[in-house]
Design a protein around this motif. Sequence first.
Motif, PDB file in Angstrom:
ATOM      1  N   GLU A  35       0.479  -0.999   0.092  1.00  0.00           N
ATOM      2  CA  GLU A  35      -0.445  -0.041  -0.239  1.00  0.00           C
ATOM      3  C   GLU A  35       0.965   1.380   0.589  1.00  0.00           C
ATOM      4  O   GLU A  35       1.658   1.306   1.186  1.00  0.00           O
ATOM      5  CB  GLU A  35      -1.147  -0.220   1.432  1.00  0.00           C
ATOM      6  N   ALA A  36       1.034   1.861  -1.445  1.00  0.00           N
ATOM      7  CA  ALA A  36       1.344   3.188  -0.775  1.00  0.00           C
ATOM      8  C   ALA A  36       0.973   4.378  -0.136  1.00  0.00           C
ATOM      9  O   ALA A  36      -0.325   4.039   0.243  1.00  0.00           O
ATOM     10  CB  ALA A  36       0.765   3.840  -2.415  1.00  0.00           C
ATOM     11  N   ALA A 357       7.988   6.815  -7.541  1.00  0.00           N
ATOM     12  CA  ALA A 357       7.884   7.892  -7.163  1.00  0.00           C
ATOM     13  C   ALA A 357       6.488   8.257  -6.320  1.00  0.00           C
ATOM     14  O   ALA A 357       6.657   9.074  -5.359  1.00  0.00           O
ATOM     15  CB  ALA A 357       7.825   8.763  -8.293  1.00  0.00           C
ATOM     16  N   LEU A 358       5.511   7.526  -6.555  1.00  0.00           N
ATOM     17  CA  LEU A 358       4.227   7.791  -6.206  1.00  0.00           C
ATOM     18  C   LEU A 358       4.776   7.703  -4.596  1.00  0.00           C
ATOM     19  O   LEU A 358       3.562   7.848  -3.623  1.00  0.00           O
ATOM     20  CB  LEU A 358       3.029   7.183  -6.675  1.00  0.00           C
ATOM     21  N   ARG A 359       5.944   5.824  -4.119  1.00  0.00           N
ATOM     22  CA  ARG A 359       5.899   5.671  -2.443  1.00  0.00           C
ATOM     23  C   ARG A 359       5.774   6.557  -2.090  1.00  0.00           C
ATOM     24  O   ARG A 359       6.192   6.785  -0.829  1.00  0.00           O
ATOM     25  CB  ARG A 359       6.238   4.699  -2.923  1.00  0.00           C
ATOM     26  N   LEU A 367       2.160  15.426  -4.437  1.00  0.00           N
ATOM     27  CA  LEU A 367       2.420  14.855  -5.678  1.00  0.00           C
ATOM     28  C   LEU A 367       3.058  15.218  -6.519  1.00  0.00           C
ATOM     29  O   LEU A 367       3.748  15.318  -7.851  1.00  0.00           O
ATOM     30  CB  LEU A 367       0.714  15.016  -6.047  1.00  0.00           C
ATOM     31  N   PRO A 368       2.924  16.532  -7.609  1.00  0.00           N
ATOM     32  CA  PRO A 368       3.992  17.613  -8.353  1.00  0.00           C
ATOM     33  C   PRO A 368       5.370  17.585  -7.961  1.00  0.00           C
ATOM     34  O   PRO A 368       5.844  16.840  -9.400  1.00  0.00           O
ATOM     35  CB  PRO A 368       3.730  19.146  -8.107  1.00  0.00           C
ATOM     36  N   ASP A 369       5.611  17.083  -6.615  1.00  0.00           N
ATOM     37  CA  ASP A 369       7.286  16.688  -6.356  1.00  0.00           C
ATOM     38  C   ASP A 369       7.748  16.331  -7.069  1.00  0.00           C
ATOM     39  O   ASP A 369       8.475  15.438  -7.671  1.00  0.00           O
ATOM     40  CB  ASP A 369       7.352  17.102  -4.832  1.00  0.00           C
ATOM     41  N   ALA A 370       7.017  14.284  -6.900  1.00  0.00           N
ATOM     42  CA  ALA A 370       6.814  13.022  -6.978  1.00  0.00           C
ATOM     43  C   ALA A 370       7.366  12.785  -8.364  1.00  0.00           C
ATOM     44  O   ALA A 370       7.885  12.212  -9.404  1.00  0.00           O
ATOM     45  CB  ALA A 370       6.120  12.438  -6.303  1.00  0.00           C
ATOM     46  N   ILE A 371       6.494  13.931  -9.126  1.00  0.00           N
ATOM     47  CA  ILE A 371       5.805  13.995 -10.981  1.00  0.00           C
ATOM     48  C   ILE A 371       7.622  14.290 -11.669  1.00  0.00           C
ATOM     49  O   ILE A 371       7.723  13.641 -12.502  1.00  0.00           O
ATOM     50  CB  ILE A 371       4.655  14.212 -11.324  1.00  0.00           C
TER      51      ILE A 371
END
Length: 463
Positions: A35-36, A357-359, A367-371
Motif C-alpha cells: 500500500e502506497a 516515485a508515488l511511494r 504529488l507535483p514534486d514526486a512527478i
Amino acid sequence: MPKHTPFPTGAWNYVQQAERDETGERPDDYEHPSEAPIRLKVAIVGAGVGGLATAVALRRDGHEVHVYEDAPALSELGAGIQVPPNSLTIMHKWGVEEAIKAKSVEPKNLWWKRWQDGKVIAKTRYKPDFEENFGVPYRVIHRAHLHEALHDKAVDLGVRIHLGHTVASYDPERPSIRFTNGKEVVPDLLVAGDGLKSTARQVITGERIPLRSHGFAAYRACVPVEEMRKNRLIAKNMDFERDQSHVMSYPIKGGEDWNLVITVPEQKEPCHWDDYSRQSLSIMRSFYAGWDPTLIEILKLVKTTFKWPVQDIPQLDSWTSPSKKMLILGDAAHAMLPSMAAGASIAIEDAYALAQALRLIQSRHQLPDAIATWESVRIPRYGDAGSQLSTYVYATSRGRTTAESEGSIDGSGAVGVFVRSGGGGQVGLGEGWRWRWAEDGRPGYIEEGGHLFDDLGTTLRLG
C-alpha cells in the motif's frame, strides 16, 4: 559511460554477482503488492503495453486505477517483440513471468548472415550469457501475448478498463478528461500512454510534434514453423543485411511461429501509401531478389504481410504538464525506432519508476514534486538509451559498402554497439547495451536512489 548513468556498469555486475547464492541462482525478484502511503485515483488513457504496465504497477501499490481505451475491443496489432532483461526483471517483480515464459522463446544465439549466400558473418551468444550477466534470460514473444499477460494481471489486481472511450479534450491543470460520449473524469493523476500518434503529446508540449521518417519501412509477417521444418534449407534465427535492406527473424508463440521483420527503403510518407503496396507480397519479395536461397524459401512461405512506417519523434524537453498532474509515457513520450528493440521495455521502466516515485509522497500536495522527480530521472534515462542504442541497421548501410559493414561486424563490432569477444566472428555485448539491460530498478531508480539524485544534481523536494 553515458553522462547520466546512475550506477557504473561494472559495479552493477559486481552487485549482481554478490547477490547470487551458493547454487549460482539469483534470488527471487517477486515483489509482494504493498500500500502506497497516499492512495490516488489515477486515470490512464491507452490500453497498450505502456498503459497496461502502468496500471499494473500502480494498482499493486493500492491506487485506484481506471484505464480508458478508444477501441471498442482490446486487440494488439503487430507481430514479434523482444523482451530484454530490463523489462523482464520488472515483470518478474509483478508476477507476470509465468505468463511470459509460457508463450515466449529464449533464443540461444543471434546469427548475422551475409545477404548473398547466408554465410555466417558473426554470432552473439544469448544463452546462457544473458542470464549469467543479468539474472534473467532474453526472450522474444508475440506482441499480443505480452499485451494479454499485462491485461490479465491488471484485471486480476482490480484495474477497471473502459473500452470505447474516445478523448475529446484534456485539462492538464485540473486535471480532467472529457470524452466524446459526454463523460468527464477528474482524477488525482492523469497518465497518457496513447502511443506514437498521441494526442496528449501536444497538450503537454504546447505544439504539434511531427513524426520523423527515416526513409525506411518494415513489412511484418509470421510463418508457421511446421512449414519451415519441411524445407531443409531454412535456417534458424537469421539476420541478413545488405545496403538499405535487412531481415530479422526469430521464433514466437512458444516456437510455433517464425516472426519476420523485413526492412526496405521507402521514401514516400505513409499518407501516400496505397492499400495494395501495404499488403503486396510481390512488392515485398521484389526487394530481396537475388538474396540467399534460404531466405527466398522463407519469403515464399509468407501468406500475408503488412507494411509499417519506420518512424520516431525527437526527444522532448518535458513529459509533464506545468501542474505535474498530467504526464505522458511510452511511445507518447519517446517513440523509438523498431531497430532499437527497446520501445516496450523502456515504457515498462516508465511504469515501474512512476510507482516508485508515488511511494515517496505523504500527502496529495506532494504529488507535483514526486512527478517532477520521476521526470528528472526518466528523460535522461531515455536520452542515454537513445544515444547508446544507435540504429545499427541504418547506420551501417548509409555511406558504406556491404564489405565495409561486414568488416565492422566481424571485427570490432557494429557501430560501437557490439564488440568482439573472441575469435571466429564471436560478437559480445558492448557496454552501451549492458548499461541498458542492467537498468532494472535495483540501485539506480528512485526508491533506493540517494546517490542517483546526487549524481544528477537533483534535489528531492517533498513538502
